[in-house]
Design an enzyme around this catalytic site. Structure first.
Site, PDB file in Angstrom:
ATOM      1  N   CYS A  49      15.287  21.993 -10.070  1.00  0.00           N
ATOM      2  CA  CYS A  49      15.723  22.055 -11.473  1.00  0.00           C
ATOM      3  C   CYS A  49      14.581  22.378 -12.431  1.00  0.00           C
ATOM      4  O   CYS A  49      14.806  22.508 -13.629  1.00  0.00           O
ATOM      5  CB  CYS A  49      16.385  20.742 -11.866  1.00  0.00           C
ATOM      6  SG  CYS A  49      15.191  19.419 -12.126  1.00  0.00           S
ATOM      7  N   HIS A  68       6.038  -0.605  -2.758  1.00  0.00           N
ATOM      8  CA  HIS A  68       5.630   0.084  -3.989  1.00  0.00           C
ATOM      9  C   HIS A  68       5.640   1.605  -3.850  1.00  0.00           C
ATOM     10  O   HIS A  68       5.026   2.324  -4.655  1.00  0.00           O
ATOM     11  CB  HIS A  68       4.240  -0.412  -4.429  1.00  0.00           C
ATOM     12  CG  HIS A  68       4.237  -1.865  -4.748  1.00  0.00           C
ATOM     13  ND1 HIS A  68       3.091  -2.621  -4.759  1.00  0.00           N
ATOM     14  CD2 HIS A  68       5.244  -2.722  -5.070  1.00  0.00           C
ATOM     15  CE1 HIS A  68       3.395  -3.879  -5.068  1.00  0.00           C
ATOM     16  NE2 HIS A  68       4.686  -3.966  -5.260  1.00  0.00           N
ATOM     17  N   ASN A 108       0.827  -1.207   0.000  1.00  0.00           N
ATOM     18  CA  ASN A 108       0.000   0.000   0.000  1.00  0.00           C
ATOM     19  C   ASN A 108       0.862   1.258   0.000  1.00  0.00           C
ATOM     20  O   ASN A 108       1.895   1.303   0.642  1.00  0.00           O
ATOM     21  CB  ASN A 108      -0.932  -0.009   1.214  1.00  0.00           C
ATOM     22  CG  ASN A 108      -1.825  -1.235   1.227  1.00  0.00           C
ATOM     23  OD1 ASN A 108      -1.987  -1.902   0.211  1.00  0.00           O
ATOM     24  ND2 ASN A 108      -2.376  -1.546   2.386  1.00  0.00           N
ATOM     25  N   SER A 142      -4.804  -9.948  -2.844  1.00  0.00           N
ATOM     26  CA  SER A 142      -5.351 -10.954  -3.775  1.00  0.00           C
ATOM     27  C   SER A 142      -4.252 -11.827  -4.361  1.00  0.00           C
ATOM     28  O   SER A 142      -4.525 -12.789  -5.059  1.00  0.00           O
ATOM     29  CB  SER A 142      -6.072 -10.229  -4.912  1.00  0.00           C
ATOM     30  OG  SER A 142      -5.146  -9.380  -5.598  1.00  0.00           O
ATOM     31  N   GLU A 147     -11.716 -13.092   1.000  1.00  0.00           N
ATOM     32  CA  GLU A 147     -12.045 -14.245   0.149  1.00  0.00           C
ATOM     33  C   GLU A 147     -10.790 -15.074  -0.070  1.00  0.00           C
ATOM     34  O   GLU A 147      -9.677 -14.559   0.087  1.00  0.00           O
ATOM     35  CB  GLU A 147     -12.603 -13.753  -1.200  1.00  0.00           C
ATOM     36  CG  GLU A 147     -11.627 -12.880  -1.953  1.00  0.00           C
ATOM     37  CD  GLU A 147     -12.283 -11.977  -3.003  1.00  0.00           C
ATOM     38  OE1 GLU A 147     -13.394 -12.266  -3.469  1.00  0.00           O
ATOM     39  OE2 GLU A 147     -11.662 -10.950  -3.326  1.00  0.00           O
TER      40      GLU A 147
HETATM   41  C1  BV8 Z   1       8.464  -5.826 -11.679  1.00  0.00           C
HETATM   42  C2  BV8 Z   1       1.907   1.241  -6.791  1.00  0.00           C
HETATM   43  C3  BV8 Z   1      10.398  -6.368 -12.918  1.00  0.00           C
HETATM   44  C4  BV8 Z   1       1.282   2.203  -7.738  1.00  0.00           C
HETATM   45  C5  BV8 Z   1       1.572  -1.060  -7.594  1.00  0.00           C
HETATM   46  C6  BV8 Z   1       5.603 -12.473 -13.190  1.00  0.00           C
HETATM   47  C7  BV8 Z   1       4.484 -12.980 -13.756  1.00  0.00           C
HETATM   48  C8  BV8 Z   1       3.528 -12.083 -14.325  1.00  0.00           C
HETATM   49  C9  BV8 Z   1       3.695 -10.699 -14.304  1.00  0.00           C
HETATM   50  C10 BV8 Z   1       4.810 -10.235 -13.723  1.00  0.00           C
HETATM   51  C11 BV8 Z   1       5.756 -11.101 -13.183  1.00  0.00           C
HETATM   52  N1  BV8 Z   1       6.736 -10.348 -12.696  1.00  0.00           N
HETATM   53  C12 BV8 Z   1       6.440  -9.041 -12.916  1.00  0.00           C
HETATM   54  C13 BV8 Z   1       5.268  -8.962 -13.542  1.00  0.00           C
HETATM   55  C14 BV8 Z   1       4.620  -7.756 -13.952  1.00  0.00           C
HETATM   56  C15 BV8 Z   1       3.843  -7.058 -12.830  1.00  0.00           C
HETATM   57  C16 BV8 Z   1       2.712  -7.898 -12.308  1.00  0.00           C
HETATM   58  O1  BV8 Z   1       2.798  -8.574 -11.317  1.00  0.00           O
HETATM   59  N2  BV8 Z   1       1.588  -7.738 -13.021  1.00  0.00           N
HETATM   60  C17 BV8 Z   1       0.351  -8.438 -12.572  1.00  0.00           C
HETATM   61  C18 BV8 Z   1      -0.806  -7.466 -12.755  1.00  0.00           C
HETATM   62  C19 BV8 Z   1       0.203  -9.697 -13.358  1.00  0.00           C
HETATM   63  N3  BV8 Z   1       4.749  -6.684 -11.745  1.00  0.00           N
HETATM   64  C20 BV8 Z   1       5.429  -5.534 -11.926  1.00  0.00           C
HETATM   65  O2  BV8 Z   1       5.383  -4.853 -12.919  1.00  0.00           O
HETATM   66  C21 BV8 Z   1       6.342  -5.145 -10.776  1.00  0.00           C
HETATM   67  N4  BV8 Z   1       7.638  -4.827 -11.317  1.00  0.00           N
HETATM   68  O3  BV8 Z   1       8.207  -6.985 -11.478  1.00  0.00           O
HETATM   69  O4  BV8 Z   1       9.589  -5.370 -12.316  1.00  0.00           O
HETATM   70  C22 BV8 Z   1       9.700  -6.860 -14.083  1.00  0.00           C
HETATM   71  C23 BV8 Z   1       9.000  -5.953 -14.885  1.00  0.00           C
HETATM   72  C24 BV8 Z   1       8.336  -6.465 -15.993  1.00  0.00           C
HETATM   73  C25 BV8 Z   1       8.326  -7.839 -16.272  1.00  0.00           C
HETATM   74  C26 BV8 Z   1       9.051  -8.702 -15.442  1.00  0.00           C
HETATM   75  C27 BV8 Z   1       9.733  -8.219 -14.337  1.00  0.00           C
HETATM   76  C28 BV8 Z   1       5.829  -3.836 -10.115  1.00  0.00           C
HETATM   77  C29 BV8 Z   1       4.528  -4.093  -9.439  1.00  0.00           C
HETATM   78  C30 BV8 Z   1       4.116  -2.844  -8.608  1.00  0.00           C
HETATM   79  C31 BV8 Z   1       3.065  -2.021  -9.319  1.00  0.00           C
HETATM   80  N5  BV8 Z   1       2.585  -0.944  -8.448  1.00  0.00           N
HETATM   81  N6  BV8 Z   1       1.183  -0.053  -6.777  1.00  0.00           N
HETATM   82  C32 BV8 Z   1      -0.124   2.588  -7.336  1.00  0.00           C
HETATM   83  O5  BV8 Z   1      -0.639   2.054  -6.335  1.00  0.00           O
HETATM   84  O6  BV8 Z   1      -0.644   3.475  -8.012  1.00  0.00           O
HETATM   85  S1  BV8 Z   1       0.766  -2.591  -7.521  1.00  0.00           S
HETATM   86  C33 BV8 Z   1      -0.755  -2.275  -6.696  1.00  0.00           C
HETATM   87  O7  BV8 Z   1      -1.637  -3.277  -7.130  1.00  0.00           O
HETATM   88  C34 BV8 Z   1      -0.717  -2.410  -5.195  1.00  0.00           C
HETATM   89  O8  BV8 Z   1       0.441  -1.858  -4.630  1.00  0.00           O
HETATM   90  C35 BV8 Z   1      -0.813  -3.931  -5.000  1.00  0.00           C
HETATM   91  O9  BV8 Z   1       0.444  -4.530  -5.120  1.00  0.00           O
HETATM   92  C36 BV8 Z   1      -1.654  -4.336  -6.180  1.00  0.00           C
HETATM   93  C37 BV8 Z   1      -3.084  -4.557  -5.779  1.00  0.00           C
HETATM   94  O10 BV8 Z   1      -3.115  -5.801  -5.155  1.00  0.00           O
HETATM   95  P1  BV8 Z   1      -3.735  -5.952  -3.658  1.00  0.00           P
HETATM   96  O11 BV8 Z   1      -3.102  -4.965  -2.744  1.00  0.00           O
HETATM   97  O12 BV8 Z   1      -3.667  -7.370  -3.345  1.00  0.00           O
HETATM   98  O13 BV8 Z   1      -5.239  -5.417  -3.847  1.00  0.00           O
HETATM   99  P2  BV8 Z   1      -6.443  -6.164  -4.590  1.00  0.00           P
HETATM  100  O14 BV8 Z   1      -7.509  -5.137  -4.731  1.00  0.00           O
HETATM  101  O15 BV8 Z   1      -5.953  -6.890  -5.778  1.00  0.00           O
HETATM  102  O16 BV8 Z   1      -6.935  -7.267  -3.533  1.00  0.00           O
HETATM  103  C38 BV8 Z   1      -7.444  -6.868  -2.300  1.00  0.00           C
HETATM  104  C39 BV8 Z   1      -7.722  -8.155  -1.537  1.00  0.00           C
HETATM  105  O17 BV8 Z   1      -8.176  -7.784  -0.229  1.00  0.00           O
HETATM  106  C40 BV8 Z   1      -8.809  -9.015  -2.178  1.00  0.00           C
HETATM  107  O18 BV8 Z   1      -8.388 -10.373  -2.187  1.00  0.00           O
HETATM  108  C41 BV8 Z   1     -10.023  -8.825  -1.236  1.00  0.00           C
HETATM  109  O19 BV8 Z   1     -10.763 -10.000  -1.090  1.00  0.00           O
HETATM  110  C42 BV8 Z   1      -9.344  -8.510   0.084  1.00  0.00           C
HETATM  111  N7  BV8 Z   1     -10.129  -7.662   0.986  1.00  0.00           N
HETATM  112  C43 BV8 Z   1     -10.985  -6.659   0.648  1.00  0.00           C
HETATM  113  N8  BV8 Z   1     -11.479  -6.080   1.797  1.00  0.00           N
HETATM  114  C44 BV8 Z   1     -10.897  -6.744   2.842  1.00  0.00           C
HETATM  115  C45 BV8 Z   1     -10.020  -7.738   2.331  1.00  0.00           C
HETATM  116  N9  BV8 Z   1      -9.291  -8.560   3.111  1.00  0.00           N
HETATM  117  C46 BV8 Z   1      -9.419  -8.398   4.475  1.00  0.00           C
HETATM  118  N10 BV8 Z   1     -10.234  -7.440   5.038  1.00  0.00           N
HETATM  119  C47 BV8 Z   1     -10.991  -6.618   4.270  1.00  0.00           C
HETATM  120  N11 BV8 Z   1     -11.787  -5.705   4.844  1.00  0.00           N
HETATM  121 ZN    ZN Z   2      14.682  18.293 -10.162  1.00  0.00          ZN
END
Ligand code: BV8
Ligand code: ZN
Length: 244
Positions: free
Chosen positions: A155, A124, A107, A194, A220
């Site tokens: 700058c 992140h 987060n 997730s 979930e």
């Molecule tokens: C990278 C900042 C090297 C910005 C964010 C391998 C395989 C496939 C793809 C990749 C891989 N390696 C890298 C990738 C690419 C990519 C990736 O993973 N893509 C995904 C979409 C497939 N990763 C990257 O690009 C990372 N960099 O690996 O660099 C590289 C690059 C390219 C290729 C290879 C290697 C950088 C990733 C960071 C991106 N920036 N955030 C911003 O926020 O604006 S990610 C952002 O989304 C968040 O920070 C977080 O990480 C993600 C969201 O996920 P969650 O936090 O889990 O939230 P979500 O809504 O999904 O789920 C919420 C959960 O909570 C649910 O399950 C729900 O049921 C539950 N919930 C809801 N309410 C409650 C609850 N639980 C308990 N109590 C409640 N009340």
């Molecule tokens: Zn600057």
């Protein structure tokens, strides 16, 4: 039946928690949901007609920096009005009672710090930090609203949010400190995520491979639930305080 499962899950986790020497915790958007912060999945993942994952990219910023800043300004305006919830506070309390505790979060909302957590690793980045695209200087910037295209006071180049965008590498120092905590912990809790974004998504399994017990608290089931020792389905803001 589900109720019983949650109770046993909480009982098992409590036993492991207060016996643990070094705890690592990974949190995601779910822990901030009860504070009113939109998550990335479901309707929360949408801003106007855009998917958050489409705007949180270097390509989107070079294409239309004003639009991306409008998106981040919307989140800054919203999150500036929100407060931590009992889930955040419970983790801060656990940290005060356990010898070694590392909080790894995906987060960028800064609510863990606001709740009093100290040893925090922001994988992140942070919504309240900006970085200059010219001189790379990183500064805290609490302006709400922030100017449409904020410029660097040193700058004069365009500033960008100091967050990690999709397709961008995480800061190696930050990532290594997370991996160190995961390698050394005897209990890991994975909360409100997730498990879709790498490399964060595989950290729970990594801890398990290193011999730690791993417990998940999520609204979930996730793709990793069956791999963990304990998986409790429910709201982190209701479950975490019961561990105290
Ligand atoms: C990278 C900042 C090297 C910005 C964010 C391998 C395989 C496939 C793809 C990749 C891989 N390696 C890298 C990738 C690419 C990519 C990736 O993973 N893509 C995904 C979409 C497939 N990763 C990257 O690009 C990372 N960099 O690996 O660099 C590289 C690059 C390219 C290729 C290879 C290697 C950088 C990733 C960071 C991106 N920036 N955030 C911003 O926020 O604006 S990610 C952002 O989304 C968040 O920070 C977080 O990480 C993600 C969201 O996920 P969650 O936090 O889990 O939230 P979500 O809504 O999904 O789920 C919420 C959960 O909570 C649910 O399950 C729900 O049921 C539950 N919930 C809801 N309410 C409650 C609850 N639980 C308990 N109590 C409640 N009340
Ligand atoms: Zn600057």
């Amino acid at each position: 039946m589900a109720e019983r499962k949650i109770e046993t899950g909480i009982k098992d986790l409590k036993e492991k928690l207060w016996r643990a020497k070094h705890i690592a915790v990974l949190t995601g958007a779910g822990i901030s949901a009860e504070s009113g912060v939109p998550t990335f999945r479901g309707e929360g993942g949408l801003w106007k007609q855009f998917r958050a994952v489409d705007l949180a990219t270097p390509e989107a910023f070079s294409r239309d920096p004003k639009l991306v800043w409008e998106f981040y300004n919307w989140r800054r305006e919203l999150i500036s009005t929100l407060s931590p919830n009992p889930g955040h506070f419970a983790l801060a309390e656990i940290e005060r009672r356990i010898p070694r505790f590392t909080l790894i979060t995906q987060n960028i909302d800064g609510l863990h710090k606001k709740a009093g957590s100290r040893n925090i690793i922001e994988l992140h980045g942070n919504l309240w930090l900006v970085r200059c695209t010219g001189c790379e200087t990183v500064r805290e910037d609490m302006r709400v609203p922030i100017p449409e295209l904020p410029m660097c006071e040193s700058c004069g180049s365009l500033l960008r949010p100091h967050v990690v965008w999709f397709g961008e590498m995480l800061d190696p120092l930050v990532l290594n400190s997370a991996y160190e905590a995961i390698a050394g912990c005897d209990l890991m809790m994975v909360i409100g995520t997730s498990g879709t974004v790498q490399p964060a998504a595989s950290m729970g399994v990594q801890a398990k491979r290193n011999g730690a017990a791993v417990a998940e608290i999520n609204l979930e089931p996730t793709p990793y639930s069956d791999l963990y020792n304990i998986s409790i389905c429910g709201k982190s803001g209701e479950i975490l305080p019961q561990l105290l």
